[in-house]
Motif scaffolding. Structure first.
Motif, PDB file in Angstrom:
ATOM      1  N   TYR A  74      44.353   6.499 -52.774  1.00 19.64           N
ATOM      2  CA  TYR A  74      44.156   5.849 -54.076  1.00 19.64           C
ATOM      3  C   TYR A  74      43.390   4.539 -53.933  1.00 19.64           C
ATOM      4  O   TYR A  74      42.521   4.236 -54.757  1.00 19.64           O
ATOM      5  CB  TYR A  74      45.497   5.596 -54.742  1.00 19.64           C
ATOM      6  CG  TYR A  74      45.353   4.878 -56.060  1.00 19.64           C
ATOM      7  CD1 TYR A  74      44.755   5.507 -57.148  1.00 19.64           C
ATOM      8  CD2 TYR A  74      45.771   3.551 -56.206  1.00 19.64           C
ATOM      9  CE1 TYR A  74      44.590   4.843 -58.355  1.00 19.64           C
ATOM     10  CE2 TYR A  74      45.627   2.893 -57.399  1.00 19.64           C
ATOM     11  CZ  TYR A  74      45.027   3.539 -58.475  1.00 19.64           C
ATOM     12  OH  TYR A  74      44.864   2.877 -59.664  1.00 19.64           O
ATOM     13  N   VAL A  75      43.682   3.759 -52.899  1.00 17.13           N
ATOM     14  CA  VAL A  75      42.962   2.502 -52.698  1.00 17.13           C
ATOM     15  C   VAL A  75      41.480   2.772 -52.466  1.00 17.13           C
ATOM     16  O   VAL A  75      40.608   2.069 -53.010  1.00 17.13           O
ATOM     17  CB  VAL A  75      43.584   1.719 -51.527  1.00 17.13           C
ATOM     18  CG1 VAL A  75      42.690   0.541 -51.137  1.00 17.13           C
ATOM     19  CG2 VAL A  75      44.964   1.216 -51.897  1.00 17.13           C
TER      20      VAL A  75
ATOM     21  N   LEU B 187      39.978   3.685 -55.744  1.00 15.39           N
ATOM     22  CA  LEU B 187      39.932   2.532 -56.639  1.00 15.39           C
ATOM     23  C   LEU B 187      38.760   1.620 -56.288  1.00 15.39           C
ATOM     24  O   LEU B 187      38.068   1.105 -57.190  1.00 15.39           O
ATOM     25  CB  LEU B 187      41.253   1.760 -56.538  1.00 15.39           C
ATOM     26  CG  LEU B 187      41.460   0.630 -57.554  1.00 15.39           C
ATOM     27  CD1 LEU B 187      41.487   1.182 -58.970  1.00 15.39           C
ATOM     28  CD2 LEU B 187      42.757  -0.117 -57.250  1.00 15.39           C
TER      29      LEU B 187
ATOM     30  N   TYR C 266      35.779   3.259 -57.566  1.00 18.14           N
ATOM     31  CA  TYR C 266      35.729   3.161 -59.033  1.00 18.14           C
ATOM     32  C   TYR C 266      35.100   1.835 -59.456  1.00 18.14           C
ATOM     33  O   TYR C 266      34.201   1.805 -60.310  1.00 18.14           O
ATOM     34  CB  TYR C 266      37.131   3.306 -59.586  1.00 18.14           C
ATOM     35  CG  TYR C 266      37.272   2.932 -61.045  1.00 18.14           C
ATOM     36  CD1 TYR C 266      36.834   3.794 -62.046  1.00 18.14           C
ATOM     37  CD2 TYR C 266      37.859   1.725 -61.418  1.00 18.14           C
ATOM     38  CE1 TYR C 266      36.957   3.458 -63.392  1.00 18.14           C
ATOM     39  CE2 TYR C 266      37.991   1.386 -62.756  1.00 18.14           C
ATOM     40  CZ  TYR C 266      37.542   2.249 -63.727  1.00 18.14           C
ATOM     41  OH  TYR C 266      37.679   1.902 -65.057  1.00 18.14           O
ATOM     42  N   TYR C 267      35.548   0.726 -58.872  1.00 16.98           N
ATOM     43  CA  TYR C 267      34.992  -0.573 -59.251  1.00 16.98           C
ATOM     44  C   TYR C 267      33.539  -0.709 -58.801  1.00 16.98           C
ATOM     45  O   TYR C 267      32.733  -1.386 -59.455  1.00 16.98           O
ATOM     46  CB  TYR C 267      35.843  -1.696 -58.648  1.00 16.98           C
ATOM     47  CG  TYR C 267      37.126  -1.922 -59.426  1.00 16.98           C
ATOM     48  CD1 TYR C 267      37.088  -2.433 -60.721  1.00 16.98           C
ATOM     49  CD2 TYR C 267      38.358  -1.607 -58.873  1.00 16.98           C
ATOM     50  CE1 TYR C 267      38.255  -2.630 -61.448  1.00 16.98           C
ATOM     51  CE2 TYR C 267      39.533  -1.800 -59.585  1.00 16.98           C
ATOM     52  CZ  TYR C 267      39.475  -2.307 -60.869  1.00 16.98           C
ATOM     53  OH  TYR C 267      40.633  -2.496 -61.583  1.00 16.98           O
TER      54      TYR C 267
ATOM     55  N   PHE D 172      36.323  12.123 -59.289  1.00 16.90           N
ATOM     56  CA  PHE D 172      37.742  11.759 -59.397  1.00 16.90           C
ATOM     57  C   PHE D 172      38.536  12.857 -60.104  1.00 16.90           C
ATOM     58  O   PHE D 172      39.671  13.161 -59.742  1.00 16.90           O
ATOM     59  CB  PHE D 172      37.904  10.443 -60.153  1.00 16.90           C
ATOM     60  CG  PHE D 172      37.288   9.264 -59.451  1.00 16.90           C
ATOM     61  CD1 PHE D 172      37.019   9.305 -58.097  1.00 16.90           C
ATOM     62  CD2 PHE D 172      36.972   8.111 -60.150  1.00 16.90           C
ATOM     63  CE1 PHE D 172      36.444   8.219 -57.446  1.00 16.90           C
ATOM     64  CE2 PHE D 172      36.412   7.023 -59.506  1.00 16.90           C
ATOM     65  CZ  PHE D 172      36.137   7.080 -58.153  1.00 16.90           C
TER      66      PHE D 172
ATOM     67  N   LEU E  67      47.171   8.356 -61.618  1.00 14.75           N
ATOM     68  CA  LEU E  67      46.292   7.198 -61.458  1.00 14.75           C
ATOM     69  C   LEU E  67      44.848   7.626 -61.246  1.00 14.75           C
ATOM     70  O   LEU E  67      43.917   7.015 -61.786  1.00 14.75           O
ATOM     71  CB  LEU E  67      46.780   6.349 -60.284  1.00 14.75           C
ATOM     72  CG  LEU E  67      48.229   5.853 -60.379  1.00 14.75           C
ATOM     73  CD1 LEU E  67      48.611   5.074 -59.123  1.00 14.75           C
ATOM     74  CD2 LEU E  67      48.427   4.996 -61.620  1.00 14.75           C
ATOM     75  N   ILE E  68      44.649   8.694 -60.476  1.00 16.67           N
ATOM     76  CA  ILE E  68      43.285   9.174 -60.245  1.00 16.67           C
ATOM     77  C   ILE E  68      42.716   9.795 -61.518  1.00 16.67           C
ATOM     78  O   ILE E  68      41.519   9.647 -61.819  1.00 16.67           O
ATOM     79  CB  ILE E  68      43.272  10.182 -59.083  1.00 16.67           C
ATOM     80  CG1 ILE E  68      43.719   9.499 -57.788  1.00 16.67           C
ATOM     81  CG2 ILE E  68      41.883  10.786 -58.900  1.00 16.67           C
ATOM     82  CD1 ILE E  68      43.865  10.452 -56.613  1.00 16.67           C
TER      83      ILE E  68
ATOM     84  N   LEU F 283      41.376   7.098 -63.609  1.00 15.18           N
ATOM     85  CA  LEU F 283      40.064   6.665 -63.127  1.00 15.18           C
ATOM     86  C   LEU F 283      38.982   7.639 -63.581  1.00 15.18           C
ATOM     87  O   LEU F 283      37.876   7.233 -63.972  1.00 15.18           O
ATOM     88  CB  LEU F 283      40.069   6.576 -61.597  1.00 15.18           C
ATOM     89  CG  LEU F 283      41.007   5.566 -60.949  1.00 15.18           C
ATOM     90  CD1 LEU F 283      40.860   5.612 -59.440  1.00 15.18           C
ATOM     91  CD2 LEU F 283      40.753   4.159 -61.461  1.00 15.18           C
TER      92      LEU F 283
ATOM     93  N   ASN G 171      38.096   6.963 -67.006  1.00 13.55           N
ATOM     94  CA  ASN G 171      37.785   5.557 -67.231  1.00 13.55           C
ATOM     95  C   ASN G 171      38.806   4.901 -68.163  1.00 13.55           C
ATOM     96  O   ASN G 171      38.478   4.088 -69.010  1.00 13.55           O
ATOM     97  CB  ASN G 171      36.366   5.398 -67.808  1.00 13.55           C
ATOM     98  CG  ASN G 171      35.821   3.992 -67.604  1.00 13.55           C
ATOM     99  OD1 ASN G 171      36.331   3.234 -66.791  1.00 13.55           O
ATOM    100  ND2 ASN G 171      34.792   3.651 -68.364  1.00 13.55           N
ATOM    101  N   TYR G 172      40.054   5.309 -67.981  1.00 12.67           N
ATOM    102  CA  TYR G 172      41.195   4.800 -68.743  1.00 12.67           C
ATOM    103  C   TYR G 172      41.048   5.049 -70.245  1.00 12.67           C
ATOM    104  O   TYR G 172      41.608   4.329 -71.069  1.00 12.67           O
ATOM    105  CB  TYR G 172      41.420   3.312 -68.484  1.00 12.67           C
ATOM    106  CG  TYR G 172      41.858   3.026 -67.068  1.00 12.67           C
ATOM    107  CD1 TYR G 172      43.192   3.138 -66.706  1.00 12.67           C
ATOM    108  CD2 TYR G 172      40.927   2.678 -66.087  1.00 12.67           C
ATOM    109  CE1 TYR G 172      43.591   2.899 -65.394  1.00 12.67           C
ATOM    110  CE2 TYR G 172      41.316   2.437 -64.779  1.00 12.67           C
ATOM    111  CZ  TYR G 172      42.655   2.547 -64.440  1.00 12.67           C
ATOM    112  OH  TYR G 172      43.049   2.309 -63.156  1.00 12.67           O
TER     113      TYR G 172
END
Length: 290
Positions: free
Chosen positions: A37-38, A41, A44-45, A64, A108-109, A112, A115-116
């Motif tokens: 996940y890290v 993430l 993603y950013y 994702f 959580l993925i 992502l 895009n929430y």
């Protein structure tokens, strides 16, 4: 009585026999899930910085979604390992920890991937949004509901398992099957004491055995010759009452666990259908371009 006395003389340390042994796999799967996940993430950013308008249909956000879909199918492997394909390597408990941690990071993925969306922005205005983009919103909500229900079920399972373990450690006999055997022995003993006794004597004993009362009282009209047997049978009656209560609590906990698992498996099947439909259609149209 000898069985009860032997059990009561056991040291306190033996109560640990009723605890489920821990597995190092929980830390392995937790660490692997956290690292995955890290990494995603960070990716993603990075995508937010290099893409002006990232969305669920643009890379790497689309990737994702593919990863989340693969993780959903992987978590379903726990049910296969437990019920159908028992030849797969590893313990069922190890597969359970994979099922738990992968299920949590899948939400959580998936966030992502979208895009929430639908969570922090672009909320649903009507029911039509549930079927847009091959049921994308329905798949997201189904995944969230499924994982949350699994977490609640895991806590519920842990709670009721502790109830069973506590009863097995405190009743002086053990788990459900051992309690049933001990109750039959007590019933045979009580029946022998009831042989040739008055109706009141038999009635009180049978009511206690059948569970019609939580306690018992001395017969109103007791023959003097029955008094010695009454003093002897009282301990068996009291043991029967206590063990019956313990058996009832263990059965109730086991039934609650079983019923919750049936509900969770049913929800999992329905959610998997919705998620699979969305994932397969997205792969066919936007990845394979069919």
């Amino acid at each position: 009585m000898s069985l009860t006395s032997k059990q009561s003389q056991q040291p306190r340390g033996l109560r640990r026999l009723w605890r489920v042994p821990t597995s190092p796999a929980r830390w392995f799967w937790l660490g692997g899930s956290a690292l995955l996940y890290v990494a995603l993430l960070i990716w993603y950013y990075y995508a937010l910085r290099v893409q002006a308008y990232p969305g669920p249909l643009t890379d790497p956000l689309r990737l994702f979604g593919i990863i989340a879909f693969v993780l959903v199918l992987t978590t379903a492997g726990y049910s296969l390992r437990r019920r159908f394909v028992r030849q797969l390597p590893g313990k069922v408990q190890d597969w359970l920890w994979m099922h738990i941690w992968f299920g949590m990071i899948t939400i959580l993925i998936a966030l992502l991937h979208d895009n929430y969306g639908r969570i922090t922005n672009d909320f649903c205005q009507n029911l039509a949004c549930l079927t847009d983009t091959y049921w994308a919103t329905s798949a997201l909500f189904a995944l969230i509901f499924l994982v949350v229900s699994g977490i609640i079920g895991r806590l519920f399972d842990f709670w009721q398992t502790r109830v069973i373990a506590r009863e097995a450690s405190s009743n002086g006999v053990g788990i459900e099957r051992a309690v049933e055997e001990r109750l039959r022995e007590l019933e045979y003993t009580i029946e022998r004491y009831c042989a040739g006794k008055s109706d009141d004597f038999k009635r009180i004993c049978m009511q206690t055995v059948k569970g019609h009362g939580a306690s018992f009282a001395e017969p109103e009209q007791m023959v003097e010759s029955e008094r010695a047997d009454w003093q002897s049978v009282q301990s068996s009656l009291q043991d029967h009452i206590l063990l019956s209560r313990s058996l009832h609590r263990q059965r109730r906990a086991r039934h609650l666990i079983r019923n919750w698992r049936v509900v969770h498996v049913t929800l999992a099947c329905l959610s998997l259908l919705v998620i699979s439909y969305h994932g397969i259609m997205e792969l066919l149209t936007n990845v394979l371009h069919f």
